[in-house]
Design a protein around this motif. Structure first.
Motif, PDB file in Angstrom:
ATOM      1  N   THR A  36       0.955  -1.167   0.192  1.00  0.00           N
ATOM      2  CA  THR A  36       0.140   0.116   0.073  1.00  0.00           C
ATOM      3  C   THR A  36       0.944   1.324  -0.067  1.00  0.00           C
ATOM      4  OG1 THR A  36      -1.657  -1.185   1.285  1.00  0.00           O
ATOM      5  CG2 THR A  36      -1.960   1.348   1.000  1.00  0.00           C
ATOM      6  N   GLN A  83       1.135   5.353 -13.387  1.00  0.00           N
ATOM      7  CA  GLN A  83       0.473   6.246 -12.100  1.00  0.00           C
ATOM      8  C   GLN A  83       1.505   7.627 -11.952  1.00  0.00           C
ATOM      9  OE1 GLN A  83      -0.474   4.589  -8.536  1.00  0.00           O
ATOM     10  NE2 GLN A  83      -0.906   2.609  -9.467  1.00  0.00           N
ATOM     11  N   SER A 118       0.775   5.410   0.230  1.00  0.00           N
ATOM     12  CA  SER A 118      -0.355   6.300   0.859  1.00  0.00           C
ATOM     13  C   SER A 118       0.560   7.635   0.989  1.00  0.00           C
ATOM     14  CB  SER A 118      -0.951   5.953   2.058  1.00  0.00           C
ATOM     15  OG  SER A 118      -1.618   7.080   2.528  1.00  0.00           O
ATOM     16  N   SER A 120      -3.049   3.867  -2.740  1.00  0.00           N
ATOM     17  CA  SER A 120      -3.051   2.906  -3.694  1.00  0.00           C
ATOM     18  C   SER A 120      -2.329   1.624  -3.378  1.00  0.00           C
ATOM     19  CB  SER A 120      -2.193   3.656  -4.913  1.00  0.00           C
ATOM     20  OG  SER A 120      -2.300   2.617  -6.115  1.00  0.00           O
TER      21      SER A 120
END
Length: 251
Positions: A144, A176, A146, A152
């Protein structure tokens, strides 16, 4: 009792070294173990004493303090760097190479105290070894990410590059926008699969399988392009040699 952090002072002015040493005497968390008056003399001093931090002057004719960075020990033995200079215009470059702080001469006691606090709050080098409770990731692991804007979940295989920003890191994931994550580059290095990721220098990790182009700009700079990441990254001479060796060894 926690042992103090070991420091080396590198400055071509003897009085400047003495003043900084005297100022540091009031901070029991820091002990000065060595001094040097140039980049050339600093290398053996640092190799001998293995300091936790180097207080590094910038202007040291005929070169400057940035010339020392490629000559520092490889991770995990790379010391933190605090630049000490009379010139403000080097600040941006200092933080681009992940200096932990930037002190302007003449050094004020209050400002030095903040630097020492920052140093003492950073993880000790000997404390950054593998934690048995931290499992190493595989390329299929999910993590994860963050920051203040978004959270995400991504696969490790999707991470293209990680750039150090002090205690934070700038993580580039294919497809991304980059994210600023509160995780040091040393933490990433410990857990990423070493066969696929390489810490090419103290401030950059890349997924080597995504390397698409290397262009030598000068003797001391190479530009690299990575699949899934827009733009180029610049690395130095030592990092270039390390990257070429890794690619060659991986066949």
């Amino acid at each position: 009792m926690t042992p103090p952090r070991r420091a080396v002072i590198v400055d071509d002015e003897r009085l400047a070294r003495k003043r900084l040493r005297d100022l540091l005497k009031v901070h029991p968390g820091i002990t000065v173990v060595g001094e040097a008056d140039s980049v050339e003399t600093a290398v053996p001093v640092i190799a001998e004493h293995r300091p936790d931090v180097v207080f590094l002057d910038v202007e040291m004719p005929p070169g400057n303090g940035f010339d020392l960075l490629p000559l520092l020990p490889d991770p995990p033995h790379t010391p933190e760097v605090v630049f000490v200079t009379a010139y403000e215009n080097f600040a941006l470059r200092a933080f681009e190479v992940s200096a932990i702080d930037y002190l302007l001469k003449p050094i004020h006691t209050e400002r030095l105290a903040l630097t020492v606090q920052r140093l003492l709050s950073s993880p000790r080098r000997e404390d950054t070894g593998d934690d048995p409770g931290e499992e190493a990731w595989t390329m299929e692991s999910r993590v994860t990410l963050s920051d203040r804007r978004i959270k995400s979940m991504v696969e490790i295989s999707g991470i293209v590059a990680i750039q150090a920003l002090g205690a934070y890191s700038r993580v580039s994931v294919a497809g991304q926008p980059p994210m600023i994550i509160l995780r040091s580059i040393s933490e990433w290095e410990r857990r990423l699969p070493s066969a696929e990721f390489l810490r090419v220098d103290r401030s950059l990790i890349i997924q080597t399988g995504l390397l698409r182009k290397m262009k030598m700009v000068s003797r001391d700079e190479t530009e690299i392009s990575l699949e899934g990441m827009q733009g180029i990254l610049a690395i130095g001479r030592v990092a270039t040699l390390r990257l070429k060796k890794h690619v060659r060894d991986m066949g």
